[in-house]
Design a protein around this motif. Structure first.
Motif, PDB file in Angstrom:
ATOM      1  N   THR A 139       0.813  -1.513   0.492  1.00 58.06           N
ATOM      2  CA  THR A 139       0.122   0.131   0.054  1.00 58.06           C
ATOM      3  C   THR A 139       0.205   1.489  -0.356  1.00 58.06           C
ATOM      4  O   THR A 139       1.415   1.956   1.150  1.00 58.06           O
ATOM      5  CB  THR A 139      -0.860   0.019   1.113  1.00 58.06           C
ATOM      6  N   ASN A 140       0.564   2.054  -1.097  1.00 58.74           N
ATOM      7  CA  ASN A 140       1.342   3.206  -0.655  1.00 58.74           C
ATOM      8  C   ASN A 140       0.347   4.142  -1.105  1.00 58.74           C
ATOM      9  O   ASN A 140      -1.274   4.570  -1.533  1.00 58.74           O
ATOM     10  CB  ASN A 140       1.495   3.199  -2.363  1.00 58.74           C
ATOM     11  N   THR A 141       0.291   5.180   0.175  1.00 53.58           N
ATOM     12  CA  THR A 141      -0.315   6.131   0.696  1.00 53.58           C
ATOM     13  C   THR A 141      -0.235   7.491   0.364  1.00 53.58           C
ATOM     14  O   THR A 141       0.836   8.154   1.330  1.00 53.58           O
ATOM     15  CB  THR A 141      -1.371   5.907   2.240  1.00 53.58           C
ATOM     16  N   THR A 142      -0.992   8.404  -0.011  1.00 50.07           N
ATOM     17  CA  THR A 142      -0.535   9.727  -0.073  1.00 50.07           C
ATOM     18  C   THR A 142      -1.527  10.709   0.300  1.00 50.07           C
ATOM     19  O   THR A 142      -1.117  11.941   0.338  1.00 50.07           O
ATOM     20  CB  THR A 142      -0.472  10.105  -2.026  1.00 50.07           C
ATOM     21  N   ASN A 143      -2.252  10.716   0.451  1.00 53.71           N
ATOM     22  CA  ASN A 143      -3.968  11.427   1.034  1.00 53.71           C
ATOM     23  C   ASN A 143      -4.062  12.357   0.229  1.00 53.71           C
ATOM     24  O   ASN A 143      -4.547  13.418   1.027  1.00 53.71           O
ATOM     25  CB  ASN A 143      -3.020  11.677   2.404  1.00 53.71           C
ATOM     26  N   GLU A 144      -3.991  12.102  -1.186  1.00 56.66           N
ATOM     27  CA  GLU A 144      -4.071  13.930  -1.841  1.00 56.66           C
ATOM     28  C   GLU A 144      -6.099  13.341  -2.490  1.00 56.66           C
ATOM     29  O   GLU A 144      -6.752  12.501  -2.515  1.00 56.66           O
ATOM     30  CB  GLU A 144      -3.435  13.280  -3.226  1.00 56.66           C
ATOM     31  N   ASP A 145      -6.647  14.580  -2.294  1.00 56.20           N
ATOM     32  CA  ASP A 145      -7.922  14.926  -2.891  1.00 56.20           C
ATOM     33  C   ASP A 145      -7.398  14.530  -3.817  1.00 56.20           C
ATOM     34  O   ASP A 145      -6.481  14.978  -4.650  1.00 56.20           O
ATOM     35  CB  ASP A 145      -8.735  15.641  -2.149  1.00 56.20           C
ATOM     36  N   LEU A 146      -8.772  14.365  -5.142  1.00 60.97           N
ATOM     37  CA  LEU A 146      -8.751  14.197  -6.568  1.00 60.97           C
ATOM     38  C   LEU A 146      -8.452  15.803  -7.041  1.00 60.97           C
ATOM     39  O   LEU A 146      -9.144  16.677  -5.848  1.00 60.97           O
ATOM     40  CB  LEU A 146     -10.557  13.586  -6.801  1.00 60.97           C
ATOM     41  N   PRO A 147      -8.342  15.806  -7.762  1.00 56.85           N
ATOM     42  CA  PRO A 147      -7.605  15.168  -8.409  1.00 56.85           C
ATOM     43  C   PRO A 147      -6.360  13.966  -8.252  1.00 56.85           C
ATOM     44  O   PRO A 147      -5.943  12.992  -9.553  1.00 56.85           O
ATOM     45  CB  PRO A 147      -7.380  15.449  -9.879  1.00 56.85           C
ATOM     46  N   GLY A 148      -6.013  14.236  -7.212  1.00 63.71           N
ATOM     47  CA  GLY A 148      -4.583  13.038  -7.192  1.00 63.71           C
ATOM     48  C   GLY A 148      -5.480  11.879  -6.425  1.00 63.71           C
ATOM     49  O   GLY A 148      -6.705  11.567  -6.443  1.00 63.71           O
ATOM     50  N   PHE A 149      -4.727  10.641  -5.489  1.00 65.42           N
ATOM     51  CA  PHE A 149      -5.555   9.741  -5.184  1.00 65.42           C
ATOM     52  C   PHE A 149      -4.801   9.386  -3.087  1.00 65.42           C
ATOM     53  O   PHE A 149      -3.724  10.417  -3.148  1.00 65.42           O
ATOM     54  CB  PHE A 149      -4.640   8.458  -5.732  1.00 65.42           C
ATOM     55  N   MET A 150      -5.615   8.718  -2.717  1.00 65.57           N
ATOM     56  CA  MET A 150      -5.656   8.683  -1.742  1.00 65.57           C
ATOM     57  C   MET A 150      -4.886   8.114  -1.187  1.00 65.57           C
ATOM     58  O   MET A 150      -3.789   8.043  -0.256  1.00 65.57           O
ATOM     59  CB  MET A 150      -6.404   8.505  -0.748  1.00 65.57           C
ATOM     60  N   SER A 151      -4.764   6.328  -2.146  1.00 62.99           N
ATOM     61  CA  SER A 151      -3.910   5.289  -1.844  1.00 62.99           C
ATOM     62  C   SER A 151      -4.074   4.346  -2.885  1.00 62.99           C
ATOM     63  O   SER A 151      -4.787   4.304  -3.627  1.00 62.99           O
ATOM     64  CB  SER A 151      -4.442   4.670  -1.062  1.00 62.99           C
ATOM     65  N   GLU A 152      -3.062   3.454  -2.635  1.00 61.71           N
ATOM     66  CA  GLU A 152      -3.097   2.702  -4.360  1.00 61.71           C
ATOM     67  C   GLU A 152      -2.622   1.323  -3.626  1.00 61.71           C
ATOM     68  O   GLU A 152      -1.500   1.455  -2.801  1.00 61.71           O
ATOM     69  CB  GLU A 152      -2.434   3.006  -5.675  1.00 61.71           C
ATOM     70  N   VAL A 153      -3.179   0.414  -3.820  1.00 60.76           N
ATOM     71  CA  VAL A 153      -3.164  -1.023  -3.560  1.00 60.76           C
ATOM     72  C   VAL A 153      -2.393  -1.719  -4.533  1.00 60.76           C
ATOM     73  O   VAL A 153      -3.513  -2.427  -4.635  1.00 60.76           O
ATOM     74  CB  VAL A 153      -4.385  -1.718  -2.362  1.00 60.76           C
ATOM     75  N   TYR A 154      -1.385  -2.924  -4.550  1.00 63.69           N
ATOM     76  CA  TYR A 154      -0.895  -3.974  -5.190  1.00 63.69           C
ATOM     77  C   TYR A 154      -1.135  -4.832  -4.146  1.00 63.69           C
ATOM     78  O   TYR A 154      -0.960  -5.455  -3.358  1.00 63.69           O
ATOM     79  CB  TYR A 154       0.283  -3.793  -5.466  1.00 63.69           C
ATOM     80  N   GLU A 155      -1.798  -6.312  -5.148  1.00 60.15           N
ATOM     81  CA  GLU A 155      -1.921  -7.712  -4.254  1.00 60.15           C
ATOM     82  C   GLU A 155      -1.313  -8.517  -5.331  1.00 60.15           C
ATOM     83  O   GLU A 155      -1.125  -8.664  -6.491  1.00 60.15           O
ATOM     84  CB  GLU A 155      -3.248  -8.420  -4.085  1.00 60.15           C
TER      85      GLU A 155
END
Length: 157
Positions: A139-155
């Protein structure tokens, strides 16, 4: 003779105590095999939640709304990584609403990596991306609101 008997257990206790306490500050050594392999994008979280596909249900995870939003992260045993992620077109509408679509292009990136204390560091030129490993999820957490991303998760696959 009694003094020696008392000193020996005391010396052994001090030695054991120092040996244990010095390990407390040692870095956790992680097994690189835990991160080496192929990882698929499982979540791409946004804020505020959106109803991207117009079904009446807003969500924070773009992937539940846009099946075309995909990504793969490959962590290689030689210390390199590469990724391919479908580019998204994000356009502000009004009132906290956004139009989000998959583009016809993908972003390909690569670099080197390091893994320590359950944290994967991906280096892309002078940019650092940090992922926390929890089980089979990065999990990469950036906590940005749109147009950014809060987080991305890879499995891991």
């Amino acid at each position: 003779m009694k003094k020696i008997k008392v000193l020996i257990p005391l010396i052994v206790f001090i030695f054991i105590f120092q040996a244990c306490s010095s390990d407390d500050n040692a870095p956790i050594v992680d097994n690189n095999d835990a991160v080496v392999g192929t990882w698929n994008l499982a979540e791409l979280n946004i804020n505020p939640p959106q109803d991207i596909n117009g079904d009446g249900n807003s969500t924070s995870n773009i992937l539940t709304e846009l099946p075309c939003a995909t990504g793969t992260l490959e962590i290689n045993g030689d210390g390199t990584w590469s990724s391919t992620v479908v580019n998204l077109e994000i356009t502000t509408i009004t009132g906290g609403l956004f139009d989000i679509r998959c583009s016809n292009t993908s972003n390909n990136s690569s670099g080197v990596w390091q893994f320590q204390n359950s944290q994967l560091s991906l280096f892309l030129n002078s940019t650092l991306f940090l992922y926390n490993l929890n089980g089979n999820r990065l999990t990469n957490t950036t906590n940005e609101d749109l147009p950014g991303f809060m987080s991305e998760v890879y499995e891991k696959q």
